[in-house]
Motif scaffolding. Sequence first.
Motif, PDB file in Angstrom:
ATOM      1  N   GLU A  76       0.832  -1.206   0.000  1.00  0.00           N
ATOM      2  CA  GLU A  76       0.000   0.000   0.000  1.00  0.00           C
ATOM      3  C   GLU A  76       0.867   1.258   0.000  1.00  0.00           C
ATOM      4  OE1 GLU A  76      -3.424   2.137   2.795  1.00  0.00           O
ATOM      5  OE2 GLU A  76      -2.831   0.053   3.144  1.00  0.00           O
ATOM      6  N   GLU A  77       1.932   1.265   0.791  1.00  0.00           N
ATOM      7  CA  GLU A  77       2.823   2.424   0.836  1.00  0.00           C
ATOM      8  C   GLU A  77       3.523   2.625  -0.506  1.00  0.00           C
ATOM      9  OE1 GLU A  77       4.186   2.324   5.540  1.00  0.00           O
ATOM     10  OE2 GLU A  77       5.316   1.171   4.050  1.00  0.00           O
ATOM     11  N   ARG A  78       3.916   1.530  -1.128  1.00  0.00           N
ATOM     12  CA  ARG A  78       4.600   1.625  -2.415  1.00  0.00           C
ATOM     13  C   ARG A  78       3.667   2.182  -3.491  1.00  0.00           C
ATOM     14  NH1 ARG A  78       7.145  -2.639  -1.975  1.00  0.00           N
ATOM     15  NH2 ARG A  78       5.588  -4.092  -2.779  1.00  0.00           N
ATOM     16  N   ILE A  79       2.424   1.764  -3.467  1.00  0.00           N
ATOM     17  CA  ILE A  79       1.455   2.270  -4.448  1.00  0.00           C
ATOM     18  C   ILE A  79       1.248   3.774  -4.277  1.00  0.00           C
ATOM     19  CG2 ILE A  79      -0.980   2.196  -5.110  1.00  0.00           C
ATOM     20  CD1 ILE A  79      -0.929  -0.806  -4.472  1.00  0.00           C
ATOM     21  N   ILE A  80       1.120   4.219  -3.023  1.00  0.00           N
ATOM     22  CA  ILE A  80       0.910   5.644  -2.751  1.00  0.00           C
ATOM     23  C   ILE A  80       2.119   6.458  -3.208  1.00  0.00           C
ATOM     24  CG2 ILE A  80       0.628   7.366  -0.929  1.00  0.00           C
ATOM     25  CD1 ILE A  80      -1.890   5.779  -1.511  1.00  0.00           C
ATOM     26  N   LYS A  81       3.300   6.001  -2.874  1.00  0.00           N
ATOM     27  CA  LYS A  81       4.506   6.753  -3.234  1.00  0.00           C
ATOM     28  C   LYS A  81       4.751   6.729  -4.742  1.00  0.00           C
ATOM     29  CE  LYS A  81       7.158   6.920   1.053  1.00  0.00           C
ATOM     30  NZ  LYS A  81       5.960   7.042   1.866  1.00  0.00           N
ATOM     31  N   ASP A  82       4.456   5.624  -5.389  1.00  0.00           N
ATOM     32  CA  ASP A  82       4.576   5.585  -6.854  1.00  0.00           C
ATOM     33  C   ASP A  82       3.629   6.597  -7.498  1.00  0.00           C
ATOM     34  OD1 ASP A  82       6.620   3.782  -7.270  1.00  0.00           O
ATOM     35  OD2 ASP A  82       5.306   2.032  -7.371  1.00  0.00           O
ATOM     36  N   ALA A  83       2.413   6.677  -6.964  1.00  0.00           N
ATOM     37  CA  ALA A  83       1.455   7.650  -7.500  1.00  0.00           C
ATOM     38  C   ALA A  83       1.916   9.077  -7.222  1.00  0.00           C
ATOM     39  CB  ALA A  83       0.073   7.407  -6.899  1.00  0.00           C
ATOM     40  N   ALA A  84       2.577   9.293  -6.072  1.00  0.00           N
ATOM     41  CA  ALA A  84       3.121  10.626  -5.772  1.00  0.00           C
ATOM     42  C   ALA A  84       4.259  10.969  -6.733  1.00  0.00           C
ATOM     43  CB  ALA A  84       3.599  10.678  -4.327  1.00  0.00           C
ATOM     44  N   VAL A  85       5.100   9.991  -7.046  1.00  0.00           N
ATOM     45  CA  VAL A  85       6.159  10.213  -8.048  1.00  0.00           C
ATOM     46  C   VAL A  85       5.532  10.614  -9.379  1.00  0.00           C
ATOM     47  CG1 VAL A  85       7.960   9.081  -9.411  1.00  0.00           C
ATOM     48  CG2 VAL A  85       7.826   8.677  -6.945  1.00  0.00           C
ATOM     49  N   GLU A  86       4.447   9.962  -9.727  1.00  0.00           N
ATOM     50  CA  GLU A  86       3.746  10.318 -10.963  1.00  0.00           C
ATOM     51  C   GLU A  86       3.256  11.763 -10.917  1.00  0.00           C
ATOM     52  OE1 GLU A  86      -0.034   8.774 -13.701  1.00  0.00           O
ATOM     53  OE2 GLU A  86       0.520   7.706 -11.868  1.00  0.00           O
ATOM     54  N   MET A  87       2.761  12.201  -9.751  1.00  0.00           N
ATOM     55  CA  MET A  87       2.313  13.584  -9.615  1.00  0.00           C
ATOM     56  C   MET A  87       3.482  14.556  -9.772  1.00  0.00           C
ATOM     57  SD  MET A  87      -0.941  13.963  -9.277  1.00  0.00           S
ATOM     58  CE  MET A  87      -0.999  15.630  -8.623  1.00  0.00           C
ATOM     59  N   PHE A  88       4.648  14.210  -9.224  1.00  0.00           N
ATOM     60  CA  PHE A  88       5.834  15.055  -9.408  1.00  0.00           C
ATOM     61  C   PHE A  88       6.158  15.209 -10.894  1.00  0.00           C
ATOM     62  CE2 PHE A  88       7.046  14.089  -4.910  1.00  0.00           C
ATOM     63  CZ  PHE A  88       7.267  15.387  -4.501  1.00  0.00           C
ATOM     64  N   LEU A  89       6.178  14.098 -11.600  1.00  0.00           N
ATOM     65  CA  LEU A  89       6.534  14.131 -13.019  1.00  0.00           C
ATOM     66  C   LEU A  89       5.504  14.919 -13.835  1.00  0.00           C
ATOM     67  CD1 LEU A  89       7.700  10.410 -13.436  1.00  0.00           C
ATOM     68  CD2 LEU A  89       9.148  12.451 -13.293  1.00  0.00           C
ATOM     69  N   LYS A  90       4.239  14.725 -13.534  1.00  0.00           N
ATOM     70  CA  LYS A  90       3.195  15.464 -14.245  1.00  0.00           C
ATOM     71  C   LYS A  90       3.309  16.965 -13.975  1.00  0.00           C
ATOM     72  CE  LYS A  90      -0.331  11.805 -14.252  1.00  0.00           C
ATOM     73  NZ  LYS A  90      -1.619  11.367 -13.663  1.00  0.00           N
ATOM     74  N   THR A  91       3.561  17.310 -12.712  1.00  0.00           N
ATOM     75  CA  THR A  91       3.668  18.730 -12.357  1.00  0.00           C
ATOM     76  C   THR A  91       4.846  19.387 -13.065  1.00  0.00           C
ATOM     77  OG1 THR A  91       2.705  18.255 -10.184  1.00  0.00           O
ATOM     78  CG2 THR A  91       3.857  20.351 -10.440  1.00  0.00           C
ATOM     79  N   LEU A  92       5.974  18.701 -13.103  1.00  0.00           N
ATOM     80  CA  LEU A  92       7.138  19.250 -13.803  1.00  0.00           C
ATOM     81  C   LEU A  92       6.854  19.410 -15.295  1.00  0.00           C
ATOM     82  CD1 LEU A  92      10.067  17.338 -12.053  1.00  0.00           C
ATOM     83  CD2 LEU A  92       9.567  19.793 -11.927  1.00  0.00           C
ATOM     84  N   GLU A  93       6.109  18.482 -15.851  1.00  0.00           N
ATOM     85  CA  GLU A  93       5.761  18.598 -17.267  1.00  0.00           C
ATOM     86  C   GLU A  93       4.853  19.801 -17.509  1.00  0.00           C
ATOM     87  OE1 GLU A  93       3.705  15.884 -20.811  1.00  0.00           O
ATOM     88  OE2 GLU A  93       4.560  14.921 -19.022  1.00  0.00           O
ATOM     89  N   LEU A  94       3.897  20.017 -16.599  1.00  0.00           N
ATOM     90  CA  LEU A  94       3.022  21.187 -16.732  1.00  0.00           C
ATOM     91  C   LEU A  94       3.810  22.484 -16.590  1.00  0.00           C
ATOM     92  CD1 LEU A  94      -0.108  20.072 -14.658  1.00  0.00           C
ATOM     93  CD2 LEU A  94       0.034  20.350 -17.132  1.00  0.00           C
ATOM     94  N   ILE A  95       4.719  22.521 -15.614  1.00  0.00           N
ATOM     95  CA  ILE A  95       5.520  23.728 -15.411  1.00  0.00           C
ATOM     96  C   ILE A  95       6.372  24.014 -16.651  1.00  0.00           C
ATOM     97  CG2 ILE A  95       7.441  24.690 -14.074  1.00  0.00           C
ATOM     98  CD1 ILE A  95       6.279  23.241 -11.624  1.00  0.00           C
ATOM     99  N   GLY A  96       6.961  22.972 -17.211  1.00  0.00           N
ATOM    100  CA  GLY A  96       7.744  23.162 -18.430  1.00  0.00           C
ATOM    101  C   GLY A  96       6.894  23.651 -19.590  1.00  0.00           C
ATOM    102  N   THR A  97       5.633  23.216 -19.630  1.00  0.00           N
ATOM    103  CA  THR A  97       4.731  23.644 -20.706  1.00  0.00           C
ATOM    104  C   THR A  97       4.313  25.100 -20.544  1.00  0.00           C
ATOM    105  OG1 THR A  97       3.874  21.386 -20.965  1.00  0.00           O
ATOM    106  CG2 THR A  97       2.510  23.184 -21.813  1.00  0.00           C
TER     107      THR A  97
END
Length: 203
Positions: A76-97
């Motif tokens: 459960e912890e791994r799933i949550i943190k993986d999803a948080a990593v995904e949020m980091f990557l998405k946010t950086l992509e939006l900021i770059g855009t």
Amino acid sequence: MTVAPQTDSQLSRRLQKDSITISGKVVYINPFLYWRRFDNNTDRWLREPGQLGEEQIHLNRARFYPEVDWTFLKDEERIIKDAAVEMFLKTLELIGTFHPDLNAGQLLEVERKMAITKKRSFERWVEKSFRKKINLASRERNRFARERFVRGWQEWLTLDTTHQAFLPFAAIIVMSIFGGWSIGISNNSCTPYFPTSETSILK
């Protein structure tokens, strides 16, 4: 008179956590502050976990969670943190855009502040998202079970074999009701009637 300054102060502190100023320009590190510039597809892409590939997420685990030993995490912890990593990557992509003028060093500065201030926020967000998805799935399963139950009864009632089995049963019920009614009538008709005077004599 003191309510407005307190509110402004709270908003200012919140904005400091959700943004970073680089070369005099404010860059939001809370991805939802860009929502006015989203289309529906981008909004869904941001809000729904699982939009990025597992390999991409696994390669960036240490980038945002250098302090975590992933081998000792519960599922459960791994799933949550993986999803948080995904949020980091998405946010950086939006900021770059939305801020294409930022160079590599400035983007790294943005990323560092995100890793410090937004980690727990992203984890809470994905936890809420997963709970919402689970609740929706549960309601959908319950609705499907109810519909299947009703449909099963409807199909059973329309079968010829059901009609053949039900008609004798219904006839028995009708005959039982009629028989009980007839017995009641006959009992009432056999009850002797004594005038008042005769009743007093008998007493």
